[in-house]
Scaffold this motif. Sequence first.
Motif, PDB file in Angstrom:
ATOM      1  N   LYS A  57       0.948  -1.156  -0.009  1.00  0.00           N
ATOM      2  CA  LYS A  57      -0.294  -0.089  -0.010  1.00  0.00           C
ATOM      3  C   LYS A  57       0.988   1.188   0.029  1.00  0.00           C
ATOM      4  CE  LYS A  57      -3.761  -2.256   2.275  1.00  0.00           C
ATOM      5  NZ  LYS A  57      -3.907  -3.080   1.478  1.00  0.00           N
ATOM      6  N   THR A  59       0.905   5.561  -0.494  1.00  0.00           N
ATOM      7  CA  THR A  59       0.112   6.797  -0.427  1.00  0.00           C
ATOM      8  C   THR A  59       1.207   8.133  -0.845  1.00  0.00           C
ATOM      9  OG1 THR A  59      -1.427   6.055   1.054  1.00  0.00           O
ATOM     10  CG2 THR A  59      -1.252   8.388   0.723  1.00  0.00           C
ATOM     11  N   GLU A  86      -2.432  -1.307  -3.369  1.00  0.00           N
ATOM     12  CA  GLU A  86      -3.213  -0.124  -3.589  1.00  0.00           C
ATOM     13  C   GLU A  86      -1.976   1.203  -3.804  1.00  0.00           C
ATOM     14  OE1 GLU A  86      -5.829   0.919  -0.466  1.00  0.00           O
ATOM     15  OE2 GLU A  86      -6.538  -1.160  -0.712  1.00  0.00           O
ATOM     16  N   CYS A  88      -2.464   5.021  -3.711  1.00  0.00           N
ATOM     17  CA  CYS A  88      -3.579   6.452  -3.347  1.00  0.00           C
ATOM     18  C   CYS A  88      -2.839   7.604  -3.682  1.00  0.00           C
ATOM     19  CB  CYS A  88      -4.184   6.159  -2.138  1.00  0.00           C
ATOM     20  SG  CYS A  88      -5.308   7.460  -1.836  1.00  0.00           S
ATOM     21  N   THR A  90      -3.143  11.650  -3.436  1.00  0.00           N
ATOM     22  CA  THR A  90      -4.246  12.753  -2.890  1.00  0.00           C
ATOM     23  C   THR A  90      -3.687  14.107  -2.941  1.00  0.00           C
ATOM     24  OG1 THR A  90      -3.339  12.528  -0.709  1.00  0.00           O
ATOM     25  CG2 THR A  90      -5.175  10.870  -1.565  1.00  0.00           C
ATOM     26  N   ARG A 112      -5.254  -1.710  -7.322  1.00  0.00           N
ATOM     27  CA  ARG A 112      -6.350  -0.458  -7.095  1.00  0.00           C
ATOM     28  C   ARG A 112      -5.520   0.715  -7.011  1.00  0.00           C
ATOM     29  NH1 ARG A 112     -11.225   0.190  -3.163  1.00  0.00           N
ATOM     30  NH2 ARG A 112     -11.449   2.474  -3.262  1.00  0.00           N
ATOM     31  N   LEU A 113      -5.989   1.784  -7.736  1.00  0.00           N
ATOM     32  CA  LEU A 113      -5.458   2.963  -7.954  1.00  0.00           C
ATOM     33  C   LEU A 113      -6.574   3.914  -7.684  1.00  0.00           C
ATOM     34  CD1 LEU A 113      -3.247   5.305  -8.775  1.00  0.00           C
ATOM     35  CD2 LEU A 113      -4.215   4.921 -11.187  1.00  0.00           C
ATOM     36  N   ASP A 114      -6.221   4.887  -6.631  1.00  0.00           N
ATOM     37  CA  ASP A 114      -7.253   5.945  -6.208  1.00  0.00           C
ATOM     38  C   ASP A 114      -6.494   7.188  -6.331  1.00  0.00           C
ATOM     39  OD1 ASP A 114      -9.298   4.174  -5.189  1.00  0.00           O
ATOM     40  OD2 ASP A 114      -8.275   4.043  -3.272  1.00  0.00           O
ATOM     41  N   VAL A 115      -7.269   8.079  -7.405  1.00  0.00           N
ATOM     42  CA  VAL A 115      -6.664   9.481  -7.367  1.00  0.00           C
ATOM     43  C   VAL A 115      -7.791  10.441  -7.099  1.00  0.00           C
ATOM     44  CG1 VAL A 115      -5.903  11.008  -9.403  1.00  0.00           C
ATOM     45  CG2 VAL A 115      -5.528   8.642  -9.606  1.00  0.00           C
ATOM     46  N   LEU A 116      -7.406  11.061  -6.014  1.00  0.00           N
ATOM     47  CA  LEU A 116      -8.310  12.271  -5.256  1.00  0.00           C
ATOM     48  C   LEU A 116      -8.087  13.370  -5.592  1.00  0.00           C
ATOM     49  CD1 LEU A 116      -8.659   9.869  -2.152  1.00  0.00           C
ATOM     50  CD2 LEU A 116     -10.206   9.705  -4.039  1.00  0.00           C
TER      51      LEU A 116
END
Length: 132
Positions: A57, A59, A86, A88, A90, A112-116
């Motif tokens: 993970k 970030t 993951e 992430c 942000t 998983r790729l999270d782009v916030l």
Amino acid sequence: SISSPVFRLGNNPNAKDNGVKIEGDFRFVNSGAARADIFQVGVYGASNRFEVVNGGKATIDNGGFMVGAYAMATDCSALIEGAGSELCITNTEYIAVGNGGPRASLTVDGGRLDVLGSRMVIGSIADAAGCW
């Protein structure tokens, strides 16, 4: 956790074939630089890679993310692979895959790729051909 104004992998033309592999927890926090190119995989050096695998993970907070920053940074890549893996990103201005580096890639395979709070660009300028 790393708190720094920049993170650069492959910072000069001779810095080729370097990599970072995250299999645990990793957090990068921009400590004050006001630029979008804070976290770079392949600044000028070719074939640099950033991998989040095996349930790792990562970030990246408050800083941009680039794969293949300049034309000399060919064939640079970011990979998020495997169940539970993951990345992430942000509070950043943008993510660029192939800002200027040809054949830059971002692959998500089972992870998983999270782009916030960001926009994403693939092949930002003319030199960034063949990016995916």
